[in-house]
Design an enzyme around this catalytic site. Structure first.
Site, PDB file in Angstrom:
ATOM      1  N   LYS A  82      -1.239 -28.891   2.908  1.00 35.63           N
ATOM      2  CA  LYS A  82      -0.235 -28.841   1.832  1.00 35.63           C
ATOM      3  C   LYS A  82       0.249 -30.233   1.439  1.00 35.63           C
ATOM      4  O   LYS A  82       0.312 -30.567   0.266  1.00 35.63           O
ATOM      5  CB  LYS A  82       1.010 -28.034   2.270  1.00 35.63           C
ATOM      6  CG  LYS A  82       0.793 -26.556   2.441  1.00 35.63           C
ATOM      7  CD  LYS A  82       2.130 -25.820   2.566  1.00 35.63           C
ATOM      8  CE  LYS A  82       2.924 -26.186   3.813  1.00 35.63           C
ATOM      9  NZ  LYS A  82       2.338 -25.703   5.065  1.00 35.63           N
ATOM     10  N   ARG A 131       9.956 -20.821   1.782  1.00 37.28           N
ATOM     11  CA  ARG A 131       9.340 -20.330   3.009  1.00 37.28           C
ATOM     12  C   ARG A 131       9.844 -18.946   3.376  1.00 37.28           C
ATOM     13  O   ARG A 131       9.398 -18.394   4.385  1.00 37.28           O
ATOM     14  CB  ARG A 131       9.709 -21.265   4.162  1.00 37.28           C
ATOM     15  CG  ARG A 131       8.683 -22.311   4.453  1.00 37.28           C
ATOM     16  CD  ARG A 131       9.333 -23.253   5.408  1.00 37.28           C
ATOM     17  NE  ARG A 131       8.461 -23.715   6.418  1.00 37.28           N
ATOM     18  CZ  ARG A 131       7.831 -24.892   6.363  1.00 37.28           C
ATOM     19  NH1 ARG A 131       7.925 -25.651   5.309  1.00 37.28           N
ATOM     20  NH2 ARG A 131       7.109 -25.291   7.364  1.00 37.28           N
ATOM     21  N   ARG A 185      -3.587 -34.364  14.213  1.00 41.10           N
ATOM     22  CA  ARG A 185      -2.788 -34.919  13.116  1.00 41.10           C
ATOM     23  C   ARG A 185      -1.869 -36.039  13.586  1.00 41.10           C
ATOM     24  O   ARG A 185      -1.226 -35.941  14.623  1.00 41.10           O
ATOM     25  CB  ARG A 185      -1.946 -33.810  12.488  1.00 41.10           C
ATOM     26  CG  ARG A 185      -0.911 -34.312  11.495  1.00 41.10           C
ATOM     27  CD  ARG A 185      -0.487 -33.250  10.543  1.00 41.10           C
ATOM     28  NE  ARG A 185       0.608 -32.441  11.058  1.00 41.10           N
ATOM     29  CZ  ARG A 185       1.168 -31.441  10.365  1.00 41.10           C
ATOM     30  NH1 ARG A 185       0.708 -31.132   9.167  1.00 41.10           N
ATOM     31  NH2 ARG A 185       2.147 -30.754  10.885  1.00 41.10           N
ATOM     32  N   ARG A 187       3.829 -36.136  15.239  1.00 41.18           N
ATOM     33  CA  ARG A 187       5.137 -35.551  14.919  1.00 41.18           C
ATOM     34  C   ARG A 187       5.752 -34.889  16.139  1.00 41.18           C
ATOM     35  O   ARG A 187       5.049 -34.296  16.938  1.00 41.18           O
ATOM     36  CB  ARG A 187       4.969 -34.511  13.806  1.00 41.18           C
ATOM     37  CG  ARG A 187       5.294 -35.063  12.437  1.00 41.18           C
ATOM     38  CD  ARG A 187       4.881 -34.141  11.339  1.00 41.18           C
ATOM     39  NE  ARG A 187       5.397 -32.782  11.477  1.00 41.18           N
ATOM     40  CZ  ARG A 187       5.283 -31.846  10.533  1.00 41.18           C
ATOM     41  NH1 ARG A 187       4.685 -32.153   9.392  1.00 41.18           N
ATOM     42  NH2 ARG A 187       5.755 -30.645  10.710  1.00 41.18           N
ATOM     43  N   ARG A 230       5.868 -22.187  14.804  1.00 43.58           N
ATOM     44  CA  ARG A 230       5.801 -22.369  13.347  1.00 43.58           C
ATOM     45  C   ARG A 230       4.774 -21.424  12.724  1.00 43.58           C
ATOM     46  O   ARG A 230       4.990 -20.880  11.640  1.00 43.58           O
ATOM     47  CB  ARG A 230       5.490 -23.832  13.011  1.00 43.58           C
ATOM     48  CG  ARG A 230       6.754 -24.696  13.049  1.00 43.58           C
ATOM     49  CD  ARG A 230       6.484 -26.131  13.468  1.00 43.58           C
ATOM     50  NE  ARG A 230       5.614 -26.837  12.571  1.00 43.58           N
ATOM     51  CZ  ARG A 230       4.689 -27.725  12.960  1.00 43.58           C
ATOM     52  NH1 ARG A 230       4.521 -28.000  14.241  1.00 43.58           N
ATOM     53  NH2 ARG A 230       3.964 -28.340  12.078  1.00 43.58           N
TER      54      ARG A 230
END
Ligand code: ADP
Ligand code: ZN
Length: 225
Positions: free
Chosen positions: A17, A93, A130, A163, A174
């Site tokens: 995204k 969301r 990531r 992160r 999540r």
């Protein structure tokens, strides 16, 4: 000049995204509005919003609707977005947020909600590799897209880190919340004739091209015309 666009991007964590939203915001020359980036900046700056939001982000929980809706309402009523449009990334969301967004945008609706489709096994791999720039939010992957200088952002020279919420427990939470709270929005937008499903596999360029094709069509032929 390009006339702008009013877009939002849905998709699981790791679907791409952020990467696609940034590219679309450049293509259509509109602001990229990421609620995750805004919240992380608030946390770094130590503002009241940041102090409030911190515990939700660390555990992978959703920040309460009224907080994020207020944040987005403020951003969407500034003149750059009301004139040219926006790319929303990470909002809405929940159905409550989608309903609030429709009210904020009225009488101009969205051009399109883009759902980036990908299977869960692929996103788990992407999330584990990531890395992000702590300053500008640029995304990297230790496997196939590392920064040119290890640990330093190509774009702004900031520090590239993992992160805080890319831990196994927070990722699991999540993804659970995505299925329970956010996946129903796919049908919500489909029912309103605003959904485009895009396969989120292949190179970032290929995915961008798929999206631009359907967005250009939606801008030329809005639903109901
Ligand atoms: P991801 O999609 O990988 O979870 P984001 O950067 O979009 O990453 O969001 C990070 C965190 O910020 C979320 O886990 C949540 O705590 C908070 N957040 C972002 N957007 C919203 C939103 N629209 N509603 C509630 N919480 C949000
Ligand atoms: Zn950077």
């Amino acid at each position: 000049m390009n006339p702008g666009a009013r877009l939002l991007i849905l998709g699981k964590q790791g679907a791409g995204k952020g990467t696609q939203a940034l590219r679309l915001s450049r293509h259509y020359v509109v602001p990229h509005i990421s609620t995750g980036d805004t919240l992380r900046q608030a946390i770094r700056s130590g503002s009241e919003l940041g102090r409030e939001a911190h515990r939700y982000l660390d555990s992978g929980e959703l920040v309460p609707d009224e907080i994020v809706i207020g944040m987005v309402r403020e951003r969407l009523t500034r003149s750059d977005t009301s004139h040219r449009g926006f790319v929303l990334d990470g909002f809405p969301r929940t159905v409550t947020q989608a309903e609030a967004l429709a009210r904020i945008l009225s009488p101009n609706g969205l051009h399109l909600a883009i759902d980036l489709e990908i299977d869960t096994a692929s996103v788990l791999n992407r999330l584990a590799s990531r890395r992000v720039c702590g300053d500008c939010g640029a995304n990297y992957s230790v496997i196939d897209n590392p920064p040119r200088v290890p640990g330093l952002c190509d774009v702004c020279g900031g520090e590239v880190v993992q992160r805080d919420d890319d831990t196994e427990a927070a990722i699991r939470r999540r993804l659970e919340l995505y299925e329970a709270e956010t996946a129903p929005l796919i049908e919500w937008y489909e029912d309103r004739g605003l959904l485009a499903r895009i396969a989120a596999i292949g190179s970032p360029d290929e995915v961008t091209e798929r999206i631009v094709t359907v967005v250009d069509r939606a801008i030329l032929h809005p639903p109901g015309t």
